[in-house]
Design a protein around this motif. Sequence first.
Motif, short mmCIF file in Angstrom:
data_model
loop_
_atom_site.label_atom_id
_atom_site.label_comp_id
_atom_site.label_asym_id
_atom_site.label_seq_id
_atom_site.Cartn_x
_atom_site.Cartn_y
_atom_site.Cartn_z
N ARG A 165 8.48 12.01 13.27
CA ARG A 165 8.33 10.67 13.85
C ARG A 165 8.62 9.58 12.83
NH1 ARG A 165 3.42 9.44 14.91
NH2 ARG A 165 2.35 11.36 14.33
N ALA A 166 8.39 9.87 11.55
CA ALA A 166 8.64 8.88 10.51
C ALA A 166 10.11 8.47 10.48
CB ALA A 166 8.22 9.43 9.15
N GLY A 167 11.00 9.39 10.85
CA GLY A 167 12.42 9.04 10.88
C GLY A 167 12.73 7.93 11.86
N ILE A 168 11.92 7.81 12.90
CA ILE A 168 12.10 6.73 13.86
C ILE A 168 11.89 5.39 13.17
CG2 ILE A 168 11.21 5.69 16.00
CD1 ILE A 168 10.26 8.59 16.76
N GLY A 169 10.85 5.30 12.34
CA GLY A 169 10.61 4.06 11.60
C GLY A 169 11.74 3.72 10.67
N ASP A 170 12.33 4.74 10.02
CA ASP A 170 13.44 4.49 9.09
C ASP A 170 14.66 3.97 9.83
OD1 ASP A 170 14.33 4.37 6.48
OD2 ASP A 170 15.05 6.43 6.43
N VAL A 171 14.96 4.55 11.00
CA VAL A 171 16.10 4.08 11.79
C VAL A 171 15.87 2.67 12.32
CG1 VAL A 171 17.37 4.43 13.95
CG2 VAL A 171 16.95 6.36 12.44
N SER A 263 4.46 7.90 4.32
CA SER A 263 5.83 8.38 4.10
C SER A 263 6.82 7.23 4.08
CB SER A 263 6.21 9.37 5.20
OG SER A 263 6.37 8.70 6.44
N HIS A 264 8.02 7.55 3.61
CA HIS A 264 9.12 6.59 3.53
C HIS A 264 9.36 5.91 4.88
CE1 HIS A 264 13.39 5.49 2.20
NE2 HIS A 264 13.44 5.35 3.51
N GLY A 265 9.54 6.72 5.93
CA GLY A 265 9.86 6.16 7.24
C GLY A 265 8.73 5.34 7.83
N GLU A 266 7.50 5.78 7.65
CA GLU A 266 6.36 5.02 8.17
C GLU A 266 6.28 3.65 7.53
OE1 GLU A 266 3.06 8.45 9.27
OE2 GLU A 266 3.41 7.96 7.17
N LEU A 267 6.45 3.60 6.22
CA LEU A 267 6.38 2.32 5.51
C LEU A 267 7.59 1.44 5.80
CD1 LEU A 267 5.02 3.54 2.05
CD2 LEU A 267 3.76 2.29 3.81
#
Length: 355
Positions: A165-171, A263-267
């Motif tokens: 799910r963190a990848g969603i934040g990164d995108v 995580s990276h994506g969450e932040l």
Amino acid sequence: MPLLARSVLTPLHIDVRRGAVADLGAILADGRISSGGDVAVVVGPGQGAQIAELIRPSLRSADVFTVSGGTLDAADDLGGKLRARSYDAVVGIGGGKTIDVAKYAATRRGLPMVSVATSLANDGIASPVASLITDGIKGSYGVHIPIGVIVDLDFVESGPDRHNRAGIGDVISNISALADWELSRQVRGEPVDGLAASLSRAGAEAVLNHPGDMSDDAFVIVLAEALISSGLAMAVDGTSRPCSGGCHEIMHAVDSLFPGTASHGELAGLGALFCTWLRGDLRRFGEMSACLARHGLPRLPAEVALTDDQFIEAVQFAPRTRPDRYTILEHLALSPTETRERLADYAGAIRDQLG
């Protein structure tokens, strides 16, 4: 004679589907990357043994190396092992840390690299950048873009849901990064690469507007392809600019000041939402906030175990993480008191959405 076209480095092979790891030998042969399977396979400590067992029937000539930590030392150590014999390619299988170690080591040895992602935590799966830790500090290193990018949906499905799910934040953070890029063009005359921007935006919009979630293969494929598009956008521009603005400055600041927070994506997603609020783009703020909430991603500092004071400290520190980058943070140059006021308004807007 005018230049009528340009050459762009992209992977020769992209494959997003179930069963990809088990079919790795055939994929490498069909893609003319390695017909005999003489490759160095790099796996992480988590699923490494399972992956090695799965690929052995189709890659009998492969050597399997296990790496951990995502450090520059680990990448250098792997580079030394790659000197043992001649390899057609380096195949990194795993999450972001494993793939980044493999990308760096392959680049330093002058070998093509294939990225096989088993999680969708960030856009590093197809980018020309390796994020590695040295002396406790994470740094970004330029590397060759992977010659092949493979995403195995079976492994993604069985992996930690929070990581994927963190990848969603990164995108989603691409939307804020592109707004920062346009701001820099307006204020400082920085050129914006239209192709890179289009690749970055297309993936972000696709994820933002997709009604599915991580239980839906159709959504997972869109997310994987969006992360790959982000990597290609960075390769086209030659920098991380299409996917990294104030959102990532905040992320890097939190990583530096309060390591291990999230995580990276969450932040990146949280930073992008706050920057969009600072920008005053209420339509985008509403869309992004709804998307992050729908996928259970953090929108408030407390949701990543940060106090307001810590988040304000990170926002103040953020511009120092990328001194050459101009974003909404540099543009507004808010004082700590002003940042506190904006954060209070931001939190109020999110509470209004919840109400």
